[in-house]
Design a protein around this motif. Structure first.
Motif, short mmCIF file in Angstrom:
data_model
loop_
_atom_site.label_atom_id
_atom_site.label_comp_id
_atom_site.label_asym_id
_atom_site.label_seq_id
_atom_site.Cartn_x
_atom_site.Cartn_y
_atom_site.Cartn_z
N GLY A 202 0.74 -1.13 0.04
CA GLY A 202 -0.08 0.22 0.01
C GLY A 202 0.91 1.24 0.08
N GLY A 203 1.93 1.08 0.45
CA GLY A 203 2.75 2.48 0.49
C GLY A 203 3.44 2.79 -0.90
N ASN A 246 -14.78 -7.46 -2.86
CA ASN A 246 -14.06 -8.61 -2.52
C ASN A 246 -12.66 -8.20 -1.95
N TYR A 247 -11.96 -7.52 -2.79
CA TYR A 247 -10.80 -6.83 -2.06
C TYR A 247 -10.58 -6.37 -0.59
N LYS A 248 -11.75 -5.54 -0.65
CA LYS A 248 -11.94 -4.73 0.79
C LYS A 248 -12.14 -6.12 1.85
N LEU A 405 -7.88 2.62 -5.16
CA LEU A 405 -7.86 1.55 -4.19
C LEU A 405 -7.08 1.62 -2.85
N ASP A 406 -5.93 2.37 -3.12
CA ASP A 406 -5.06 2.62 -2.15
C ASP A 406 -5.83 3.73 -0.99
N ASN A 407 -6.34 4.51 -1.65
CA ASN A 407 -7.23 5.41 -0.67
C ASN A 407 -8.35 4.46 0.16
N MET A 408 -8.79 3.66 -0.58
CA MET A 408 -9.41 2.68 0.27
C MET A 408 -8.85 1.98 1.43
N ILE A 409 -7.53 1.34 0.86
CA ILE A 409 -6.65 0.92 1.87
C ILE A 409 -6.30 1.77 3.19
N GLN A 410 -6.01 3.10 2.81
CA GLN A 410 -5.84 3.77 3.74
C GLN A 410 -7.07 4.57 4.57
N GLY A 411 -8.46 4.11 4.07
CA GLY A 411 -9.40 4.30 5.07
C GLY A 411 -10.13 5.53 4.53
N THR A 412 -9.55 6.24 3.30
CA THR A 412 -10.27 7.50 2.82
C THR A 412 -11.10 7.42 1.75
N MET A 413 -11.46 6.46 1.35
CA MET A 413 -12.50 6.00 0.36
C MET A 413 -13.21 4.62 0.68
N THR A 414 -14.64 4.38 0.30
CA THR A 414 -15.19 3.31 0.42
C THR A 414 -14.92 2.60 -0.91
N ALA A 415 -15.50 1.46 -0.91
CA ALA A 415 -15.46 0.57 -2.18
C ALA A 415 -16.25 1.12 -3.35
N LYS A 416 -17.24 1.41 -2.59
CA LYS A 416 -18.36 2.19 -3.76
C LYS A 416 -17.79 3.45 -4.34
N GLN A 417 -16.98 4.33 -3.52
CA GLN A 417 -16.53 5.67 -3.82
C GLN A 417 -15.18 5.27 -4.85
N VAL A 418 -14.72 4.16 -4.54
CA VAL A 418 -13.61 3.50 -5.54
C VAL A 418 -13.99 3.66 -7.07
N THR A 419 -14.95 2.78 -7.27
CA THR A 419 -15.65 2.77 -8.53
C THR A 419 -16.25 3.97 -9.07
N GLU A 420 -16.90 4.68 -8.17
CA GLU A 420 -17.53 5.96 -8.71
C GLU A 420 -16.42 6.93 -9.39
#
Length: 438
Positions: A202-203, A246-248, A405-420
C-alpha cells in the motif's frame, strides 16, 4: 518503472501474424522482407547516428544489440535516459517536436494513441521477425487500428500469484490453486496457521489494482472492456464493483500483512522471498526485485508462479515500456530506415546474444531461453498464450484505479467511492479522446 506498471496500456491483438521471410546470418548479406521498406540487417550505416530514448529501468537493455549492430553496420547508436515519470517526459518532448529515432514504449493501443502514432510513428508493416514469434505473441500487442507500430522485444508482464513454495508447504498447501475460490480458501488455511497469506504494498500503491484486474479476467475474456469502452457498462456496475468489494473484504478479514498501508515493493519482495508471507499478486517487475538480492538457484528453490482467475488458471497480461520499442517519423528517410534496420537486427541476428546478455525468456522459435532464467519467469511466459488483456490492455483510457484502491486501503474511500471515482475519470478521459457514447 512504477508509472510504467500503474499506467501501462497494452495493445489489443486484432490481426494474424504476417508470414515473412527470416533473416540470414551476418556475412551472407542479410535478408530484406517482402516489404521493400526493410533494409538488410548488415547494410552499411557508416556516418549514421541513431538515438534511442529509454527509461531508467530500460537504458541498459539494448547494450548487446547496440554493440553488435555498430560492429556490423558502422552506425553509432546512443541511448538517452528520460527521467521518471518516463511516459510523461516522452510525451512532453514529442509534443514540442523533439523526437528520437527509437524509444522504448508500452506496446498498447492507448499509449500508442498518446503518442499520436499515425502522425509520429513509423508503421512496422512487414517486419521480418513477426513469423518467428512463439505462440500468439505476434497477434496481441503492438498495434493500433490494425497497423503495427511497436516491436515486442521481451516477454510481457502477467498478473498472477508469486508464492513461496516452502511457506505454502509449511501451511499444509500442497497444490497451487486452480481458481480464485481455491486461492482464497488456501489463504484462510494459512491464516489459521499463523502465516500471512498475502503481502500488499500500500505504500507504493501501484500494485493494488492487480487484485481487481485478476478477478476480472473472465469478464475481460467475455468483452467487459469493449462494453466499458462503449459506455454500455461501467466501473460502478456489479462486475467491477464486486471485485473491489471482494478485495476490501479480504483486507478486513486480515488476509494481508499488518503493515499493508505502508508496505513497499522492496518490503513485499523481501517478505515473499524470506517466507514471512506466502503469496503476492504481482507482475514480472516484482520478481525482478527479488532477483536483485538472490540467485537463480535460490529463486528456483523457493519461488513459483501461477496465474489465477475466477474460473481457472488464466493470467492477465500487461506489457510495460521495457517490453517494446517504437520508431519515429523524423523526416530523415535515411535515419528512419536505419531505425527499422536496427529493430530488424535486434530481432534477427542479434536476438540470441540479446536474450543471453539479458538472461531473459526468448520470444522466438529457434532461440533457446538461457538456463540462467529462473523457472518462475518461464512459468510467467508460458501463461501468455492463455492470458487475457488487462484494463491497460483493452480499455481506451486508463483511470487511476490503483490510487483509488489505495485510498480505500488507507481508509479515506469506500469501495463504492472507488468505482464511482474510477468511472468519472474514465468517462472524462474517453470524452476527451472523442470516444463515441461519452
Amino acid at each position: 518503472m512504477k508509472k510504467a506498471l500503474k499506467g501501462a496500456v497494452v495493445a489489443v491483438g486484432v490481426s494474424a501474424a504476417l508470414v515473412l521471410a527470416g533473416c540470414s546470418a551476418p556475412g551472407a548479406g542479410g535478408t530484406s522482407s517482402s516489404d521493400s521498406g526493410w533494409a538488410k540487417q548488415d547494410a552499411s550505416l557508416k556516418g549514421t547516428t541513431i538515438t534511442i530514448w529509454a527509461a531508467t529501468n530500460s537504458n541498459k537493455t539494448a547494450d548487446s544489440v547496440i554493440k553488435g549492430f555498430e560492429k556490423l553496420t558502422g552506425a553509432t547508436v546512443t541511448v538517452q535516459t528520460i527521467p521518471d515519470p518516463y511516459e510523461q517526459g516522452v510525451q512532453t518532448k514529442v509534443a514540442t517536436g523533439n523526437k528520437p529515432d527509437l524509444a522504448f514504449w508500452q506496446p498498447t493501443a492507448s499509449e500508442l494513441t498518446s503518442l499520436n502514432a499515425k502522425t509520429n510513428l513509423l508503421p512496422l508493416t512487414g517486419a521480418p521477425w513477426l513469423s518467428k514469434y512463439t505462440g500468439n505473441l505476434a497477434d496481441f500487442t503492438g498495434k493500433l487500428d490494425g497497423t503495427r507500430y511497436a516491436a515486442l522485444v521481451t516477454s510481457p508482464a502477467v498478473i498472477g500469484v508469486f508464492y513461496n513454495k516452502q511457506t505454502l508447504a509449511k501451511g499444509g498447501i500442497t497444490d497451487t490453486p486452480k481458481n480464485w475460490s481455491e486461492l482464497i480458501a488456501d489463504a484462510k488455511t494459512l491464516k489459521a496457521k499463523g502465516i500471512d497469506p498475502f503481502y500488499e504494498m500500500g505504500g507504493d500503491k501501484w500494485a493494488t489494482q492487480w487484485w481487481v484486474q485478476a478477478q476480472l479476467a473472465d469478464a475481460a475474456k467475455d468483452g467487459l472492456w469493449t462494453k466499458i469502452n462503449k459506455n454500455e457498462t461501467a466501473f460502478t456496475d456489479s462486475t467491477v464493483q464486486t471485485a473491489v468489494d471482494n478485495y476490501k473484504s479480504y483486507i478486513d478479514e486480515g488476509l494481508f500483512n499488518s503493515d499493508i498501508k505502508t508496505g513497499t515493493l522492496q518490503d513485499q519482495a523481501a517478505a515473499i522471498l524470506s517466507g514471512k508471507a506466502a503469496m503476492a499478486l504481482q507482475v514480472n517487475s516484482f520478481f525482478t526485485t527479488m532477483q536483485a538480492t538472490s540467485t537463480t538457484k535460490e529463486l528456483d528453490e523457493k519461488i513459483g508462479f501461477v496465474p489465477v482467475s475466477p474460473s481457472g488458471n488464466v493470467g492477465t497480461f500487461i506489457p510495460d515500456q521495457s517490453n517494446a520499442l517504437v520508431a519515429f517519423k523524423t523526416g530523415d528517410s535515411k535515419k528512419e530506415s536505419a531505425a527499422k534496420q536496427f529493430l530488424s537486427y535486434w530481432m534477427g541476428d542479434g536476438y540470441a546474444d540479446f536474450v543471453k546478455d539479458q538472461s531473459t525468456v526468448s520470444l522466438e522459435k529457434g532461440v533457446e531461453t538461457p538456463s540462467t532464467v529462473p523457472e518462475a519467469l518461464k512459468q510467467v511466459a508460458a501463461s501468455l498464450n492463455t492470458s487475457v488483456g488487462s484494463m491497460q490492455a483493452l480499455a481506451i483510457a486508463n483511470p487511476d484505479l490503483y490510487l483509488y484502491l489505495d485510498n480505500m486501503i488507507q481508509g479515506t474511500m469506500t469501495a463504492k467511492q472507488v468505482t464511482e471515482s474510477t468511472q468519472t475519470q474514465f468517462a472524462q478521459l474517453a470524452k476527451a479522446q472523442g470516444a463515441s457514447g461519452f
